[in-house]
Design an enzyme around this catalytic site. Structure first.
Site, PDB file in Angstrom:
ATOM      1  CE  LYS A   1       0.924   6.172  19.513  1.00  0.00           C
ATOM      2  NZ  LYS A   1       1.758   6.822  20.511  1.00  0.00           N
TER       3      LYS A   1
ATOM      4  CE  LYS B   1       2.939   4.926  28.437  1.00  0.00           C
ATOM      5  NZ  LYS B   1       3.767   5.558  27.421  1.00  0.00           N
TER       6      LYS B   1
ATOM      7  CE  LYS C   1      -3.773   6.246  26.817  1.00  0.00           C
ATOM      8  NZ  LYS C   1      -2.724   7.057  26.317  1.00  0.00           N
TER       9      LYS C   1
HETATM   10  P1  TYM Z   1       1.142   9.771  22.511  1.00  0.00           P
HETATM   11  O1  TYM Z   1       2.095   9.399  21.449  1.00  0.00           O
HETATM   12  O2  TYM Z   1       0.774   8.741  23.519  1.00  0.00           O
HETATM   13  O3  TYM Z   1      -0.183  10.300  21.877  1.00  0.00           O
HETATM   14  C1  TYM Z   1      -0.177  11.242  20.819  1.00  0.00           C
HETATM   15  C2  TYM Z   1      -1.389  12.156  20.932  1.00  0.00           C
HETATM   16  O4  TYM Z   1      -2.589  11.371  20.860  1.00  0.00           O
HETATM   17  C3  TYM Z   1      -3.406  11.667  21.992  1.00  0.00           C
HETATM   18  N1  TYM Z   1      -4.128  10.449  22.364  1.00  0.00           N
HETATM   19  C4  TYM Z   1      -5.455  10.369  22.453  1.00  0.00           C
HETATM   20  N2  TYM Z   1      -6.415  11.276  22.272  1.00  0.00           N
HETATM   21  C5  TYM Z   1      -7.700  10.866  22.425  1.00  0.00           C
HETATM   22  N3  TYM Z   1      -8.037   9.586  22.742  1.00  0.00           N
HETATM   23  C6  TYM Z   1      -7.100   8.644  22.943  1.00  0.00           C
HETATM   24  N4  TYM Z   1      -7.429   7.393  23.238  1.00  0.00           N
HETATM   25  C7  TYM Z   1      -5.737   9.019  22.794  1.00  0.00           C
HETATM   26  N5  TYM Z   1      -4.559   8.338  22.890  1.00  0.00           N
HETATM   27  C8  TYM Z   1      -3.585   9.235  22.638  1.00  0.00           C
HETATM   28  C9  TYM Z   1      -2.428  12.102  23.082  1.00  0.00           C
HETATM   29  O5  TYM Z   1      -3.059  12.847  24.082  1.00  0.00           O
HETATM   30  C10 TYM Z   1      -1.434  12.891  22.274  1.00  0.00           C
HETATM   31  O6  TYM Z   1      -1.925  14.195  22.039  1.00  0.00           O
HETATM   32  N6  TYM Z   1       4.099  12.320  25.605  1.00  0.00           N
HETATM   33  C11 TYM Z   1       3.326  12.399  24.374  1.00  0.00           C
HETATM   34  C12 TYM Z   1       4.181  12.774  23.191  1.00  0.00           C
HETATM   35  C13 TYM Z   1       4.934  14.033  23.408  1.00  0.00           C
HETATM   36  C14 TYM Z   1       4.393  15.363  23.365  1.00  0.00           C
HETATM   37  C15 TYM Z   1       5.487  16.211  23.635  1.00  0.00           C
HETATM   38  C16 TYM Z   1       3.112  15.856  23.114  1.00  0.00           C
HETATM   39  C17 TYM Z   1       6.260  14.134  23.673  1.00  0.00           C
HETATM   40  N7  TYM Z   1       6.577  15.445  23.817  1.00  0.00           N
HETATM   41  C18 TYM Z   1       5.299  17.606  23.679  1.00  0.00           C
HETATM   42  C19 TYM Z   1       2.940  17.248  23.162  1.00  0.00           C
HETATM   43  C20 TYM Z   1       4.030  18.094  23.456  1.00  0.00           C
HETATM   44  C21 TYM Z   1       2.716  11.042  24.099  1.00  0.00           C
HETATM   45  O7  TYM Z   1       3.215  10.026  24.541  1.00  0.00           O
HETATM   46  O8  TYM Z   1       1.652  11.070  23.256  1.00  0.00           O
END
Ligand code: TYM
Length: 329
Positions: free
Chosen positions: A197, A113, A194
């Site tokens: 969004k 990032k 990957k």
């Molecule tokens: P975030 O918002 O980027 O993604 C949310 C969830 O989606 C999963 N994910 C994917 N899984 C499979 N293939 C993909 N291409 C893909 N893109 C995203 C992510 O692994 C995630 O499970 N830091 C985290 C949010 C967060 C969080 C937490 C998660 C904040 N605090 C505590 C768990 C526990 C994040 O940015 O996810």
């Protein structure tokens, strides 16, 4: 009852990757665990956000969780907004003071990032520490996520070990819960990466808000390879393997069964079946989403989640505060 905890950032529309790695796992396990599902809006501002859009995205994310099958009526389901609970930020500060800077600048996601921007804020560096606080406040057994968040859950686990060794048993060690299929849904145009969004290429990601026409068009134009052989080989055939994965997630089957079904056929057939499978799940989610958004139930759900999560988090924070020596004896 053991706990499950996860969050999905409200930074724009969610993708089918977010469904595979995050939401679908909550739906699958929600009856077996006490579930803490939250919107990490404090994580979202690690990159610039428009305040009005952020408010809307938070509510949209909650409605979407429910539309995808999260059941807010389960007695042990708690849905909340991170910033409505002050203990996440409080614990995060304590954790920051126990985390070597180098551990954070070495994180895969930070490197990826930060490389995208000429300058970035300190929030982008300390983001995994806040995530560790999100997790450890609640002593969950499992944290369902895609593979991209595994390293962050490991940081939380290491912090828990460090704290328990230094201050006595305070935290349960969390384990990442990575799905066997769909842990990393790939970008349709650049399957080395990957699906994300925040992509500039309009054909790269399928969003849960896409129309049937958009979904079909994006999947039919997914990048594959020139070999014309259907097999699952992520290193050498990432595009075809990605389609097989997406098909398996949305048709509720295994990759082995998907390969058996499509091998010997053409890429066109695989793409069409994958698009059919995604459409057959995602379009009904959208109908349900509209129902939820218009139902007026979201505030009650969030009030319950806020109050309950504050109760649990406050008790844990008090223990940590005392352990590190804050305040009066
Ligand atoms: P975030 O918002 O980027 O993604 C949310 C969830 O989606 C999963 N994910 C994917 N899984 C499979 N293939 C993909 N291409 C893909 N893109 C995203 C992510 O692994 C995630 O499970 N830091 C985290 C949010 C967060 C969080 C937490 C998660 C904040 N605090 C505590 C768990 C526990 C994040 O940015 O996810």
């Amino acid at each position: 009852m053991d706990r499950l905890l996860t969050g999905l950032q409200p930074s724009g529309a969610l993708t089918i990757g977010n469904y595979a790695g995050g939401i679908s796992q909550v739906v699958n396990y929600q009856k077996d665990y006490e579930t803490f599902l939250f919107v990490p809006d404090m994580h979202a501002i690690t990159v610039p956000q428009d305040p009005e859009a952020l408010h809307k995205n938070i509510i949209n994310a909650i409605a979407l969780y429910i539309a995808c099958g999260v059941d807010p009526n389960l007695p042990d389901m708690h849905i909340y907004i991170q910033s409505e609970n002050p203990y996440h930020a409080n614990l995060s500060w304590i954790f920051e003071c126990h985390t070597p800077h180098g551990d954070l600048t070495r994180m895969h996601q930070f490197k990826a990032k930060s490389a995208l921007h000429e300058s970035f804020t300190e929030g982008l560096v300390t983001y995994p520490v806040l995530m560790a606080a999100d997790i450890l406040l609640y002593d969950p057994k499992y944290v369902p996520t895609g593979i991209d968040q595994k390293q962050h859950v490991e940081l939380a686990r290491n912090l828990a070990i460090r704290f328990n060794n230094r201050y006595g048993e305070l935290f349960r060690l969390p384990e990442p819960l990575i799905p066997t299929v769909g842990a990393k849904i790939r970008d349709l145009q650049n399957p080395e990466q990957k699906m994300s969004k925040s992509t500039d290429n309009p054909k790269a990601s399928v969003f849960l808000s896409d129309t049937e026409k958009q979904i079909r068009k994006k999947i039919m134009s997914a990048v594959t390879d020139s070999e014309a052989v259907i097999k699952f080989d992520e290193a050498n055939k990432p595009g075809v393997s990605n389609l097989l994965t997406i098909y398996s997630v949305f048709a509720d089957t295994t990759v082995e069964d998907a390969v058996a079904k499509f091998e010997g056929g053409g890429y066109g057939d695989l793409k069409k079946a994958t698009a059919d499978a995604v459409v057959s799940k995602v379009i009904p989610f959208q109908d349900k989403y509209n129902e939820v958004i218009n139902s007026g139930i979201i505030d009650d759900i969030l009030n319950e989640g806020r109050d309950y999560s504050i109760k649990i988090a406050q008790a844990k924070y008090e223990q940590v505060r005392r352990a590190v020596g804050f305040g009066r004896i």
